[in-house]
Design an enzyme around this catalytic site. Structure first.
Site, mmCIF file in Angstrom:
data_model
loop_
_atom_site.group_PDB
_atom_site.id
_atom_site.type_symbol
_atom_site.label_atom_id
_atom_site.label_comp_id
_atom_site.label_asym_id
_atom_site.label_seq_id
_atom_site.Cartn_x
_atom_site.Cartn_y
_atom_site.Cartn_z
ATOM 1 N N GLN A 130 50.617 31.068 54.669
ATOM 2 C CA GLN A 130 49.178 31.316 54.647
ATOM 3 C C GLN A 130 48.456 29.978 54.868
ATOM 4 O OE1 GLN A 130 46.519 32.982 54.789
ATOM 5 N NE2 GLN A 130 47.068 35.115 54.538
ATOM 6 N N GLY A 178 40.084 38.491 49.040
ATOM 7 C CA GLY A 178 39.079 39.530 48.843
ATOM 8 C C GLY A 178 38.554 39.577 47.425
ATOM 9 N N GLU A 196 40.059 49.196 46.876
ATOM 10 C CA GLU A 196 41.362 48.570 46.662
ATOM 11 C C GLU A 196 42.380 49.664 46.344
ATOM 12 O OE1 GLU A 196 44.550 46.800 46.415
ATOM 13 O OE2 GLU A 196 42.919 45.399 46.811
ATOM 14 N N ARG A 201 45.550 45.286 40.932
ATOM 15 C CA ARG A 201 44.671 44.229 41.439
ATOM 16 C C ARG A 201 43.254 44.387 40.891
ATOM 17 N NH1 ARG A 201 46.136 42.824 47.754
ATOM 18 N NH2 ARG A 201 48.214 41.985 47.348
ATOM 19 N N CYS A 410 33.466 23.171 45.908
ATOM 20 C CA CYS A 410 32.103 22.674 46.128
ATOM 21 C C CYS A 410 31.954 22.302 47.599
ATOM 22 C CB CYS A 410 31.871 21.458 45.233
ATOM 23 S SG CYS A 410 30.240 20.754 45.312
ATOM 24 N N GLY A 492 45.398 33.284 57.519
ATOM 25 C CA GLY A 492 44.139 34.021 57.604
ATOM 26 C C GLY A 492 44.172 35.189 58.549
#
Length: 556
Positions: A130, A178, A196, A201, A410, A492
């Protein structure tokens, strides 16, 4: 026997100042790898899966154990090489070289597809990293909360005259990515209905404060949304249902949400998306017996969902792809107008990328939340004139539960990253912080990714698919003295659709660290400004000039 599955494992990173490795640089890598597999951080830690379908931290448990063993003995002039989650070599370098260099899921372009990758994966020859799973800098769903929040705020400005009051978002998926959407949406003033298929989850997101309520029927979920909007108090609802079913039912009923998006793991049709009418158990069985049937059924369901998204867009919903490649999957199933709604980066985020602004993050290796609160205050002190950033930090402290080691996300850019990092390093040096700080970012950043269906979609000059940029980013960060650097493929949006690089650096309070921090955290965001200036964006060109970047072809 699956060497990647071990339900007896429970990984918790050490806290405090007692070192198990020979320096804080290698200790940081060890703790962050372990933190990726913390039970409150990872999606399926027993399988080494951190987030995003099958995004793993290590190839198998034997590789994980060996990585930990090597990090504990690694010297200050050595570098560990990790190939798709497997430690393959230790080499003598120098003290300012990275302690770890990671390459995950990279395939020669002609073979860069899920079919070939899955064959390698089954043979134990590859690992899907990932983005931050295999690069050891995942911090739980907080990692994308601010970016999602900023996107939803931008949508309110663009579509609703700046006000999200009484508005609601329809989306899908409560995995590691998500799972950020419900909290980000309510922070931005919307109510959020998230579909979902896995009840565990929903329960996990409720336990960690990302989802407010659970519903088991669409009527129940809508009643919760409508009641919240009437009361003026936004609510997030996790609906136990298949997104394709729910999105289509809303079209049938003529119910139009204000915002429509999706963050299911559509990038991975084999492992990440449950076809309509299938149970989780049936899907798990079919993945072992008929992979092609799973992929076909999943992509057919994605096509149904995207058709519903297009219909809701036509009915007036602000609709965007949130970077999971669902449009591509639907397009391949015959939805020829799948790309009629935009991706979130070109629609809302690119101006930030032009100034090198992106998901800067840091982690307190001490495990002490007070270290994060002190750095929050330092950010406000050093960036006094950004009320939106201050508001984010206040909301984050109030509403975001730390997962694993305390961390903060941030969004800041070229103007601020290096000076914040140097300030954090000084805080470690003078004892204001109780232990060193790890500083990193998502691979979703301004100069570190090529992804034509997400970060580099619709580039001004048509250079969407040029992947020289993340390669140069990784090489430059290595040369600049990062603590560990990673180069991945397929994050992604899935195999064949992206290449991207990651960087992590440790602020251990030393003068040597200060030099490295100054280089890395200037050069890294500067590559984003460079990339966008080269593509012709005026914001990036102006930023480059204002910050004195040496870009030989600028203005040529």
């Amino acid at each position: 026997m699956d060497k990647r599955h071990d339900p007896s494992r429970r990984i918790i990173a050490p806290h405090g100042t007692q070192l198990q490795c020979k320096s804080w640089l290698t200790e940081a890598a060890m703790r962050m790898l372990m933190n990726n597999l913390h039970p409150d951080v990872a999606e399926r830690p027993e399988d080494l899966v951190v987030y995003g379908g099958i995004g793993r931290a290590a190839r198998d448990w034997q590789s994980y154990d060996k990585i930990i063993e090597v990090l504990k003995r690694l010297e200050d002039d050595q570098t560990l090489l990790v190939q798709s989650g497997k430690p393959v070599g230790v080499f003598t370098t120098h003290s300012n070289a990275p302690r770890v260099i990671i390459a995950n899921s990279n395939l020669v372009p002609h073979w860069a597809n899920w079919e070939h990758f899955n064959e390698l994966d089954k043979k134990g020859l590859a690992m899907y990293g990932q983005m931050t799973a295999g690069s050891w800098i995942y911090i739980g769903s907080q990692g994308i909360v601010q970016g999602t929040y900023e996107t939803f705020v931008a949508m309110a400005k663009q579509h609703f005259n700046g006000s999200s009051a009484g508005k609601w978002i329809l989306t899908g998926g409560l995995g590691g990515m998500g799972g950020a959407q419900p909290l980000a949406g309510t922070m931005a003033g919307y109510s959020v209905l998230t579909c979902e298929v896995d009840e565990t989850r929903i329960d996990f997101r409720m336990r960690t404060g990302y989802v407010d309520k659970k519903a088991t029927s669409l009527d129940q979920a809508l009643a919760m949304i409508y009641a919240a909007n009437q009361s003026g108090k936004p609510v997030s609802v996790g609906l136990l249902a298949n997104a394709a079913d729910v999105f289509t039912e809303l079209v049938t009923r003529g119910i139009v949400p204000d915002v429509v998006t999706d963050q299911t793991s559509a990038h991975d049709p084999l492992n990440g998306y449950l076809p309509q009418g299938w149970s989780l158990e049936y899907a798990a069985k079919m993945r072992k017996t008929d992979e092609a049937a799973v992929v076909k059924a999943a992509k057919q369901s994605m096509a149904v969902q995207v058709r519903a998204m297009l219909a809701l867009q036509a009915a007036g919903a602000a609709t965007t792809d949130y970077g999971n490649n669902i449009r591509q999957m639907a397009f391949e199933e015959g939805v020829t107008n799948a790309f009629d709604f935009p991706g979130f980066v070109p629609a809302y985020v690119r101006p930030l990328f032009c100034e090198g602004i992106g998901p800067f993050r840091w982690v307190a290796l001490s495990g002490d939340p007070e270290d994060i609160y002190k750095t929050d205050a330092k950010v406000k002190e050093l960036i006094p004139d950004n009320p939106q950033l201050h508001n984010w930090l206040d909301m984050a402290r109030e509403r975001i539960a730390f997962q694993g080691l305390p961390a903060r996300i941030c969004w800041v850019g070229l103007k601020d990253r290096a000076r914040l990092a140097l300030a954090f390093n000084e805080m470690v040096k003078n004892g204001e912080l109780s232990a060193p700080i790890v500083i990193g970012r998502d691979h979703l950043d301004s100069g570190s990714v090529a992804s034509p269906n997400r970060e580099t979609e619709a580039m001004l000059d048509g250079s969407d698919a040029v992947s020289d940029w993340p390669l140069m980013n990784a090489l430059l960060n290595t040369a600049s003295g990062a603590t560990w650097v990673s180069l991945h493929h397929g994050g992604g949006v899935g195999m064949g659709f992206s290449q991207h690089s990651g960087v992590v650096i440790v602020a251990d309070g030393t003068d040597e660290a200060a030099v490295r921090l100054g280089r890395v955290l200037w050069n890294d965001p500067a590559t984003g400004v460079m990339r966008h200036a080269d593509a012709g964006y005026d914001i990036a060109k102006n930023c480059a000039k204002e910050q004195g970047l040496d870009l030989p072809m600028l203005g040529a």
